[in-house]
Scaffold this motif. Structure first.
Motif, short mmCIF file in Angstrom:
data_model
loop_
_atom_site.label_atom_id
_atom_site.label_comp_id
_atom_site.label_asym_id
_atom_site.label_seq_id
_atom_site.Cartn_x
_atom_site.Cartn_y
_atom_site.Cartn_z
N ALA A 1 0.70 -1.20 0.00
CA ALA A 1 0.01 -0.01 -0.12
C ALA A 1 0.90 1.24 0.11
N SER A 2 0.26 2.32 -0.63
CA SER A 2 1.16 3.39 -0.65
C SER A 2 0.84 4.54 0.46
N SER A 3 -0.08 4.09 1.01
CA SER A 3 -0.45 5.18 2.20
C SER A 3 -1.05 4.06 3.40
N VAL A 4 -1.32 5.01 4.38
CA VAL A 4 -2.03 4.22 5.55
C VAL A 4 -3.40 3.96 5.19
N GLY A 5 -3.96 5.01 4.64
CA GLY A 5 -5.45 4.80 4.22
C GLY A 5 -5.68 3.76 3.18
N GLU A 6 -4.80 3.45 2.34
CA GLU A 6 -4.94 2.31 1.28
C GLU A 6 -4.90 0.96 2.19
N ALA A 7 -3.94 1.07 2.95
CA ALA A 7 -3.64 -0.22 3.73
C ALA A 7 -4.88 -0.56 4.43
N LEU A 8 -5.70 0.38 5.08
CA LEU A 8 -6.70 0.08 6.02
C LEU A 8 -8.04 -0.27 4.93
N TYR A 9 -7.99 0.49 3.63
CA TYR A 9 -9.09 0.09 2.71
C TYR A 9 -8.77 -1.46 2.24
N MET A 10 -7.69 -1.69 2.02
CA MET A 10 -7.40 -3.24 1.54
C MET A 10 -7.55 -4.10 2.64
N ILE B 1 -11.26 6.76 5.21
CA ILE B 1 -12.28 7.59 4.54
C ILE B 1 -11.75 8.58 3.50
N ASN B 2 -10.90 9.13 3.94
CA ASN B 2 -9.94 10.20 2.95
C ASN B 2 -9.37 9.43 1.70
N TYR B 3 -8.92 8.27 2.24
CA TYR B 3 -8.41 7.44 0.89
C TYR B 3 -9.43 7.24 -0.24
N GLN B 4 -10.64 6.84 0.50
CA GLN B 4 -11.81 6.50 -0.50
C GLN B 4 -12.11 7.75 -1.34
N ARG B 5 -12.03 8.93 -0.54
CA ARG B 5 -12.57 10.38 -1.23
C ARG B 5 -11.44 10.78 -2.31
N ASN C 1 -10.89 13.44 -6.46
CA ASN C 1 -10.07 14.71 -5.61
C ASN C 1 -11.02 15.08 -4.43
N ALA C 2 -11.87 14.69 -3.88
CA ALA C 2 -12.83 15.23 -3.07
C ALA C 2 -11.94 15.70 -1.68
N ARG C 3 -12.54 16.86 -1.31
CA ARG C 3 -11.74 17.38 0.16
C ARG C 3 -11.66 16.46 1.22
N ALA C 4 -10.74 16.55 1.95
CA ALA C 4 -10.52 15.64 3.18
C ALA C 4 -11.79 15.80 4.13
N ILE C 5 -12.14 14.71 4.80
CA ILE C 5 -13.26 14.92 5.85
C ILE C 5 -12.33 15.42 7.10
#
Length: 147
Positions: free
Chosen positions: A30-39, A118-122, A128-132
């Protein structure tokens, strides 16, 4: 009473084969914490590319509810992620019947992890939605689950 213990030798063929498989399969990086959590928490149902499974789990990629800047839509989405969702859901005129587990329920992910997810999903899949913010997340958590 006769109780028999079954032991498994670490040299048995099945254990050796499973160990070899685990050692040879390279994990997805994963390239980010968000991506790792999504996976870890979302990709089985919503798929690694966010396209979902027709009829069961809606796509997150190109989903206007996921990427919305409307405060009410954001709150509804956050509450689904935090507390889960059971029942039919219609996205782009397609009915989905899968059950969403409570990803952000206390004890699963802390708020920092949840925001990363959530911000990974966005921001994934060309979005390119703004961060929550933590404030928005806290408001959704306080509001409770969707009825």
């Amino acid at each position: 009473m006769n109780i028999r213990k079954k032991t498994i030798s670490i040299t048995s063929p099945g254990v050796v084969a499973a160990t070899a498989l685990l050692l040879t399969v390279s994990p997805v990086q994963a390239s980010s914490v968000g991506e790792a959590l999504y996976m870890q928490h979302c990709s089985v149902c919503h798929q690694p590319g966010g396209k979902g499974i027709p009829g069961f789990f809606p796509p997150l990629a190109d989903n206007t509810r996921v990427n919305s800047d409307d405060a009410a839509t954001i709150q509804k989405y956050l509450r689904r992620v935090i507390f889960g969702y059971h029942g039919g859901l219609i996205v782009d005129n397609q009915m989905y019947s899968g059950r969403m587990p409570p990803i952000g329920y206390v004890g699963r992910l802390n708020d920092s992890e949840l925001l990363n997810l959530i911000n990974y999903q966005r921001s994934a899949w060309g979005s390119n939605a703004r961060a929550i913010t933590f404030t928005e997340l806290a408001k959704a958590r306080k509001a409770g689950s969707l009825k």
